[in-house]
Structures are given as C-alpha cells and as structure tokens.
Design an enzyme around this catalytic site. Structure first.
Site, short mmCIF file in Angstrom:
data_model
loop_
_atom_site.label_atom_id
_atom_site.label_comp_id
_atom_site.label_asym_id
_atom_site.label_seq_id
_atom_site.Cartn_x
_atom_site.Cartn_y
_atom_site.Cartn_z
N ASP A 161 -20.56 5.39 1.51
CA ASP A 161 -19.95 4.22 0.88
C ASP A 161 -20.95 3.07 0.93
O ASP A 161 -21.48 2.76 2.00
CB ASP A 161 -18.66 3.81 1.62
CG ASP A 161 -17.52 4.81 1.38
OD1 ASP A 161 -17.76 5.83 0.70
OD2 ASP A 161 -16.41 4.56 1.88
N ASP B 295 -5.64 7.87 -5.53
CA ASP B 295 -5.39 7.27 -4.22
C ASP B 295 -3.90 6.99 -4.10
O ASP B 295 -3.30 6.41 -5.02
CB ASP B 295 -6.18 5.96 -4.07
CG ASP B 295 -7.67 6.16 -4.31
OD1 ASP B 295 -8.19 7.20 -3.87
OD2 ASP B 295 -8.30 5.29 -4.93
#
Length: 237
Positions: A8, A129
């Site tokens: 990330d 998500d």
C-alpha cells in the site's frame, strides 16, 4: 491458490492502514521497489499494489513508484486505488501493470464498468469492500444499500473474471479473516475470488485453499512477522 503480498503506497512509502483509516497508519518502508524485490526473493510471483493517495484524492502521486516496481520484472502486478476513468486504466496498462482494480466506480457507474470489462476483459478486476454484508465506497467511508454477495453475482453476470473481496471490519486487525463469506462467494460460478482483509493464521490459508479460491492477499501479517511470506506461499501451493 495464488498469494498476493500487498504494498500500500502513500507518498511513495509502504504503509498499512487499520480498517482503512488514514489517521491510523504505520509506515514500513520508504523504498517500495526494495520491498517488492524482497517478496520476490521469498518466492512471490504476484503483487497487489494499492495507491492510497489515488483512492483518497484521485492524484497519481505514486505513479513513478509503481513504474519502478513493474519495470524490475518477475511479478504479476495488479493495481487499485482511485481508478475511475479509462485514461487511468490505460496509463497503468501501458506501464506493464497486468490487471487494474476498479472499486467505487463499479458501484457508482456500472455502465462504465461494463464497457471497460467488454474492452479490457480479464485485465479489469473489481474490488468489493464490504461492512456487515453491504458494499462500501469512497475509501470505505460510505456504506451503500447494495448487498455485497448480490453485487458479486451481478459482476459475474457481466463477465467480470476477478473479484477482490475485503471485509473491512477484519482489515489490519490481525484477528483473522471472514472465512464464512469466502465459502459463500466460492459458490458463484465463473468468478476468481481473491480473499483480502485480516488473514493472520496459516490455517486460514489452508482453509481458503480448500474452498478452491483463486488467491489470497496478505498484508499486515507479513509486515509484522505474524506470518512468513515464504511459508504462506508454500502452504497455498
């Protein structure tokens, strides 16, 4: 089962957020290319990259960093985070990124998603998500009234090949993943499901493999040495 270690990126640094909260961020490295190299040395052949700056405000802050990761070769690289138009898709694919992940735009502009899947086929994945079974968008800040499993079926129906499914409540907690939801999703025909969020135990890798899932993403657990990447890769084979 494939294993995708995660990088990330925020301001070209390797970071991890807890439950997607930018105020709860740990920085692990200022050299993402070196981290990718270390993953390769441990046997990784895949890499999951998220541009957190792109996800937050749509800016290509980490583009050159992603370029340098791709250019070193040897990894199947998928990239997500703030990809909301075709230009961004083309920019990443022209770098040599193997697959791009559409998230928020898949919900907010479904016709656009359909067009991109028709045009780029398996190079388009969708990141789903979810919190409490409902799809979350805009950096997980907004919960929609769309049921996540129903949405995954809808994606399969339009020819989406790969779905990265994250249970937000598990992400970055190091307390285990949501095995029940992956068991349910594994029943949808024609979908490659990628398990993401909270994977912390070797037994979870074994269980996900038994479900015939396509892949699993490991993030915080490998940065904190809760899991060893080389061992996880072996277990998944």
């Amino acid at each position: 089962m494939e294993i995708f270690p995660a990088i990330d990126l925020r301001n070209s640094q390797v970071v991890r957020l807890t439950q997607g909260d930018y105020n709860r961020m740990d920085v692990y490295s200022s050299n993402p290319t070196e981290i990718a190299q270390q993953f390769k040395q441990k046997g990784a052949t895949n890499l999951h990259v998220v541009d957190l700056d792109g996800a937050k405000d749509g800016k290509l802050v980490n583009f050159n960093t992603i370029r340098s990761i791709v250019e070193q070769g040897g990894l199947f690289v998928e990239v997500g985070g703030g990809i909301r138009d075709e230009q961004r898709i083309q920019q990443y694919l022209s770098l040599g990124v193997n697959r791009v992940i559409l998230g928020t735009v898949a919900i907010t502009n479904f016709p656009f998603l359909q067009q991109m899947v028709e045009k780029y086929k398996e190079k388009i994945a969708v990141g789903v998500d979810a919190r409490d079974g409902y799809v979350a968008i805009n950096g997980w800040k907004e919960i929609t009234d769309t049921k996540s499993v129903d949405f995954c079926q809808k994606l399969a129906d339009i020819g989406v090949k790969t779905i990265i499914y994250t249970d937000i409540s598990k992400d970055g907690q190091l307390s285990g993943t949501n095995l029940e939801i992956y068991q349910e999703l594994s029943q949808i025909k024609g979908l490659d499901i990628v398990a993401s969020g909270g994977i912390s135990y070797e037994k979870e890798i074994v269980q996900l493999k038994k479900m015939n899932l396509y892949a699993a993403i490991v993030g915080k657990a490998i940065y904190t040495d809760t899991l060893q990447l080389d061992r996880v890769i072996q277990l998944a084979k």
